[in-house]
Motif scaffolding. Structure first.
Motif, PDB file in Angstrom:
ATOM      1  N   UNK A 311       0.842  -1.198   0.000  1.00 20.00           N
ATOM      2  CA  UNK A 311       0.000   0.000   0.000  1.00 20.00           C
ATOM      3  C   UNK A 311       0.880   1.253   0.000  1.00 20.00           C
ATOM      4  N   UNK A 312       0.428   2.284  -0.725  1.00 18.71           N
ATOM      5  CA  UNK A 312       1.303   3.451  -0.904  1.00 18.71           C
ATOM      6  C   UNK A 312       0.777   4.738  -0.286  1.00 18.71           C
ATOM      7  N   UNK A 313      -0.322   4.673   0.481  1.00 22.21           N
ATOM      8  CA  UNK A 313      -0.851   5.894   1.089  1.00 22.21           C
ATOM      9  C   UNK A 313      -0.617   5.895   2.595  1.00 22.21           C
ATOM     10  N   UNK A 361      -6.427   1.719   0.276  1.00 26.33           N
ATOM     11  CA  UNK A 361      -5.141   2.047   0.892  1.00 26.33           C
ATOM     12  C   UNK A 361      -4.052   2.443  -0.105  1.00 26.33           C
ATOM     13  N   UNK A 362      -4.387   2.499  -1.372  1.00 30.03           N
ATOM     14  CA  UNK A 362      -3.423   2.940  -2.385  1.00 30.03           C
ATOM     15  C   UNK A 362      -4.129   3.786  -3.428  1.00 30.03           C
ATOM     16  N   UNK A 586       2.510   2.310   3.313  1.00 31.88           N
ATOM     17  CA  UNK A 586       1.484   2.809   4.233  1.00 31.88           C
ATOM     18  C   UNK A 586       2.054   3.825   5.219  1.00 31.88           C
ATOM     19  N   UNK A 587       2.874   4.731   4.724  1.00 36.17           N
ATOM     20  CA  UNK A 587       3.569   5.652   5.612  1.00 36.17           C
ATOM     21  C   UNK A 587       3.876   6.949   4.881  1.00 36.17           C
ATOM     22  N   UNK A 588       4.001   8.022   5.653  1.00 33.19           N
ATOM     23  CA  UNK A 588       4.460   9.295   5.094  1.00 33.19           C
ATOM     24  C   UNK A 588       5.978   9.402   5.133  1.00 33.19           C
ATOM     25  N   UNK A 589       6.647   8.411   5.686  1.00 41.14           N
ATOM     26  CA  UNK A 589       8.103   8.432   5.791  1.00 41.14           C
ATOM     27  C   UNK A 589       8.746   7.871   4.523  1.00 41.14           C
TER      28      UNK A 589
END
Length: 597
Positions: A311-313, A361-362, A586-589
């Motif tokens: 997931x990329x969000x 989630x993406x 799944x992260x803003x990092x």
């Protein structure tokens, strides 16, 4: 040429002498003066909320008018399932379609910053004025500068009977028709029965494009990945053999065919616009037209692909998408005033966030990493290139920060990704992925890699054959000090393929092997002149490289880097290493890594 021959010519093995694709005989001027307007074309109500958001929300928040076109009625079996399993199994196609429309009105009102039951202006337009139908309900709502328009075409998702007709079948086979689904409570004359055909749907979509004149067009994925379905990778809602819903693919194909038709009629100065039964439905709709190339951009979004990759969000964005889907899903106990129901109950409450498929989630672009534009040269004498309309536009800088009018280079219908190699003299070689043919009805449906060089377009073919050529990604090109030009693409097997130009000409396409990766390649040369390519796999970043300058590019051992959430970027460092950056799942990092070479 036969259909089979056309398919082979457009997507087959490389040839010793690359073929020259058809190009516009005369370069035309681009149309100017159109105010920004975004159109997005969806198969079902909720596709935008799952697969295009948060971009849909950001458009509305920016004050740019947004038009969302829903091709099918979304009626499915007519059962509006509640997420807790309580439902009556009443099969009411008209009511369920209407309830999903109401769910969209609730979600879009929320995105516009209004109460979810805010009344909309509802009217009807004639999609095929010469024949009087089918009609389409058009709902509009504004809040200050923010303006949303919802257009419902109501093509049946499937028909029972001998043909078991469906939207994909209507794309593929001549003679297939589908019912116009009348939604409960639709305003007259959108409450009248009608029939859709392949050509009438393309004509209607092209007419809507001519009516609204978008500057950005968003579509679903016309060429989804090949997908093995087994116990480890259950089919779920995928179409057989591919990682997306069959209606998503067919809708995208119809849309891209309609874009081609609209661009051709606009360039010829003819009108394919729909006829309004009521008043204009959007600011600036129905303005006068002249023979000029429409200056629009495109963006393509993945669908059920989301469940097959990390997931990329980040959590905050997922929560925002979930909140809007909560409004869309609604509840059977809500008093919204719509006779068919108050949302798509199976998508209500917390269902999107608890669904193990993880679609929410993406948000994946089909052609990420390589932007649709490029700038080469030195300040004050730069040249920009951009995929614009049905081709590439070239602009020259007349003085620092001041650009001349765009000049049409042709190129055909291109994916929104452009790789540019600066060349001596100030111009560049351009590499792109072309929708060579997109006919349907048993006709050719092919893609190829194309090159702009020395004032002409040349086809570089494809590393794949037949239908597999549709699964190839956008090219990334780089030049090396020895004069070679390397072109890389993600292939149908989700690996890496390359083609190289040297002093003897273009070599054949070669499969470089390696593991499965996502679209979005990062290619560069290091300080020693060796070629490197990085791409995001399921568990780590994959790496291909030359051992020595001028040698073959081969798959390298695993990088050992943490699992990526999306595609990487890579740049050489002053000390001779390579800096690789990419988002965590799944992260803003982000991961910031240094690879010694």
């Amino acid at each position: 040429m036969t259909a089979a021959g056309a398919a082979l010519a457009g997507c087959g093995p490389s040839h010793p002498r690359p073929r020259t694709p058809a190009a516009p005989a005369v370069a035309q001027a681009y149309r100017t003066g159109d105010a920004p307007l975004v159109m997005q074309f969806l198969a079902h109500p909720d596709d935008d909320l799952y697969f295009m958001n948060p971009d849909t929300l950001h458009t509305l928040q920016s004050g740019v008018p947004l038009v969302s076109v829903y091709v099918t009625g979304g009626e499915s079996t007519g059962v509006n399932h509640e997420p807790d399993g309580r439902h009556s199994h009443v099969h009411d196609l008209a009511a369920y379609s209407s309830a999903r429309h109401q769910g969209l009105r609730q979600a879009y009102a929320t995105m516009l910053g209004l109460p979810h039951f805010t009344p909309w202006h509802r009217e009807v337009i004639s999609l095929l004025p010469s024949s009087g139908g089918p009609y389409a309900e058009v709902d509009t709502l504004s809040n200050g500068r923010a303006h949303a328009t919802l257009v419902f075409l109501q093509v049946s998702m499937h028909e029972t009977g001998g043909w078991n007709a469906s939207l994909p079948l209507m794309w593929d086979k001549p003679g297939i028709t589908l019912r116009y689904v009348v939604a409960e409570g639709a305003p007259s004359p959108a409450d009248q029965p009608a029939v859709w055909t392949h050509d009438s749907l393309v004509t209607a979509l092209a007419g809507l494009l001519g009516h609204f004149r978008p500057t950005l067009i968003r579509t679903l994925d016309p060429d989804p990945d090949i997908q093995v379905h087994d116990a480890t990778h259950p089919k779920n809602s995928d179409q057989p053999g591919f990682s997306d819903h069959r209606d998503h693919t067919a809708t995208a194909l119809f849309t891209w065919k309609a874009i081609r038709r609209w661009a051709a009629t606009a360039a010829a100065g003819t009108s394919g616009a729909v006829g309004a039964v009521g008043a204009d439905t959007a600011p600036g709709a129905g303005r006068g037209r002249a023979a000029a190339l429409p200056a629009f951009r495109t963006a393509v979004y993945r669908g059920y692909y989301n469940q097959r990759w990390p997931f990329n969000l980040p959590p905050a964005t997922v929560a925002l998408k979930g909140r809007l889907l909560f409004q869309y899903g609604g509840d059977a106990n809500w008093a919204c005033g719509n006779p068919g129901g108050c949302g798509d109950y199976g998508q209500g409450r917390n269902q999107p966030l608890t669904n193990p498929k993880g679609w929410v989630r993406s948000t994946h672009r089909r052609y990420p990493g390589t932007p649709p534009s490029a700038v080469v040269g030195t300040p004050g004498r730069r040249i920009s290139y951009e995929v614009l309309g049905s081709g590439v536009a070239r602009r020259a800088e007349t003085r620092p920060g001041v650009w001349g009018a765009p000049r049409d280079l042709g190129g055909g219908q291109l994916a929104p990704a452009l790789s540019a190699l600066p060349r001596p003299g100030g111009d560049a070689w351009l590499f792109a992925l072309r929708f060579t043919e997109i006919e349907g009805h048993g006709g050719p449906n092919t893609r190829d890699v194309v090159l702009w060089r020395d004032g002409r377009w040349t086809s570089l073919g494809s590393p794949e054959h037949g239908d597999r050529c549709r699964r190839v990604g956008a090219p990334v090109a780089l030049a090396t000090a020895d004069g070679r030009v390397h072109v890389f693409v993600r292939n149908a097997a989700k690996g890496l393929s390359t083609r190289v130009l040297d002093t003897t000409g273009w070599g054949p396409w070669q499969n470089l092997g390696g593991g499965e990766v996502q679209e979005g390649l990062a290619a560069l040369t290091d300080r020693a002149g060796r070629v490197h390519v990085f791409a995001a796999g399921r568990d780590t970043i994959h790496h291909w490289a030359q051992t020595t300058p001028g040698g073959p590019v081969v798959a390298r051992p695993g990088t050992g880097l943490p699992r990526p959430g999306d595609y990487p970027t890579a740049v050489p460092t002053p000390d001779g290493a390579i800096a690789v950056s990419y988002p965590r799942p799944a992260s803003a990092r982000t991961v910031q890594a240094r690879i010694s070479v």
